[in-house]
Enzyme design. Structure first.
Site, PDB file in Angstrom:
ATOM      1  N   GLN A  41       0.835  -1.206   0.000  1.00 34.72           N
ATOM      2  CA  GLN A  41       0.000   0.000   0.000  1.00 34.72           C
ATOM      3  C   GLN A  41       0.873   1.261   0.000  1.00 34.72           C
ATOM      4  O   GLN A  41       2.051   1.214   0.332  1.00 34.72           O
ATOM      5  CB  GLN A  41      -0.906   0.011   1.231  1.00 34.72           C
ATOM      6  N   GLN A  90      -8.086   2.979  19.513  1.00 36.34           N
ATOM      7  CA  GLN A  90      -7.152   1.990  20.074  1.00 36.34           C
ATOM      8  C   GLN A  90      -7.601   1.525  21.457  1.00 36.34           C
ATOM      9  O   GLN A  90      -7.471   0.355  21.805  1.00 36.34           O
ATOM     10  CB  GLN A  90      -5.742   2.577  20.198  1.00 36.34           C
ATOM     11  N   ASP A 108       0.745  -0.002  13.799  1.00 35.15           N
ATOM     12  CA  ASP A 108       1.178   1.277  14.375  1.00 35.15           C
ATOM     13  C   ASP A 108       1.564   1.111  15.847  1.00 35.15           C
ATOM     14  O   ASP A 108       2.245   1.954  16.408  1.00 35.15           O
ATOM     15  CB  ASP A 108       0.053   2.316  14.238  1.00 35.15           C
ATOM     16  N   ASP A 155       1.011 -12.797   6.519  1.00 34.41           N
ATOM     17  CA  ASP A 155      -0.430 -12.823   6.271  1.00 34.41           C
ATOM     18  C   ASP A 155      -1.152 -13.503   7.439  1.00 34.41           C
ATOM     19  O   ASP A 155      -0.769 -14.607   7.859  1.00 34.41           O
ATOM     20  CB  ASP A 155      -0.670 -13.603   4.963  1.00 34.41           C
ATOM     21  N   ASP A 199      -7.355  -5.527  14.267  1.00 35.14           N
ATOM     22  CA  ASP A 199      -7.240  -4.083  14.039  1.00 35.14           C
ATOM     23  C   ASP A 199      -6.934  -3.873  12.564  1.00 35.14           C
ATOM     24  O   ASP A 199      -5.811  -3.560  12.178  1.00 35.14           O
ATOM     25  CB  ASP A 199      -6.113  -3.524  14.915  1.00 35.14           C
TER      26      ASP A 199
END
Ligand SMILES: NCCCN[C@H]1CC[C@H](N)CC1
Length: 292
Positions: free
Chosen positions: A34, A65, A89, A140, A159
């Site tokens: 991405q 979060q 993140d 994955d 998430d």
């Protein structure tokens, strides 16, 4: 370049635009999965964008979060093993580490570049990777879950970004079946579940998959995230068979976790009242998302 960042005509949100004033572009790059953009906005602090979709901002990431982590973990007596799918993140890891009962946190993130960029530009989130209980797996999630022993986890937190691009397979039945297998009896799943204003068909599909896959309870909860389209985002809370889980009443309240606050950043959004309130739905959503 300074000016406005806005995304529109994304197939997830046709005919809708949301724009933020850009003070400065801090990073622009492309991983094998991405496009990644980080910029300083004038109202929301730093912003992380993947493939043109806002993932988080300094100002409102706490809502997402904290809720996605504490809604499941405060619903079971003593979570010990937790798996995070996505979450590169580090923000969800930061929140999970507030639970002293947790002994092991596995995280499976497909994109190493997201982790590297967040370590550089979002230290308040990537601090989550510093917890010694965290074990990072790059790859994955479907593949990862296939190799997980049955009944391995007390909680799984998905998430994910939106189901277009790398996260498409994370809303399909086989994925939920591998999660159910990886959870112990009475284990819980919390899944990012889009907006009740915009995606009730997608949510209904996920609800019917989850009701068929998880023999315990399945509930939809929601919260306010101003920089997500329509300003709200939902969560799917599922429990496997075994000891019943009552998501509506946190039996492991965050307020009683002395570890939750000691030497860590203050909790900014979540508390036991907002936990209960998150499951209260407006009438249209009750009708469209009730058991069917
Ligand atoms: N941990 C960062 C949040 C990632 N979650 C998604 C970001 C994009 C949204 N449209 C849906 C939630």
């Amino acid at each position: 370049e300074a000016g406005n960042f806005s995304y529109y005509n994304n197939p997830m949100w046709p005919g809708e635009a949301h724009s933020l004033k850009v003070e400065q572009v801090l990073y622009q790059g492309k991983s094998e999965y991405q496009e990644i953009l980080v910029f300083e906005s004038s109202v929301y602090g730093k912003v992380l964008v993947l493939d043109g979709i806002v993932q988080l901002t300094d100002k409102d990431e706490c809502a997402y979060q904290e809720m996605i982590a504490h809604l499941p973990l405060c619903s079971i007596p003593s979570p010990k093993t937790v798996l995070v799918i996505g979450g590169g993140d580090g923000g969800v890891l930061r929140e999970i580490s507030r639970h002293s009962s947790v002994e092991r946190i596995d995280i499976c993130e497909i994109d190493q570049l997201v982790i590297d960029v967040c370590k550089k530009f979002f230290p308040d989130l990537s601090v989550g990777f510093e917890d010694p209980r965290v074990q990072l797996h790059i790859g994955d999630a479907v593949e990862f879950l296939r190799n997980v022993p049955e009944g391995m986890y007390d909680a799984v937190i998905v998430d994910s970004s939106d189901p277009i691009g790398p996260a498409q397979e994370l809303v399909e039945k086989p994925f939920f079946e591998t999660i159910a297998r990886a959870l112990r009896p009475g284990g819980v799943l919390c899944n990012q579940a889009e907006s009740m204003w915009l995606h009730t068909h997608l949510i209904q599909d996920m609800l019917s998959i989850c009701r068929a896959t998880f023999k315990g309870s399945v509930h939809y909860a929601w919260t306010s995230v101003p920089t997500y389209p329509s300003g709200v985002i939902g969560f799917l809370l599922c429990s496997t068979d075994g000891p019943p889980v009552n998501f509506l009443n946190p039996i492991n309240p965050i307020e009683k976790q002395e570890e939750a606050f000691k030497g860590k950043r203050k909790i900014r959004f979540y508390n036991s009242e907002i936990h209960k309130a998150a499951f209260v739905l407006p009438s249209f959503a009750k009708r469209e998302l009730s058991s069917f």
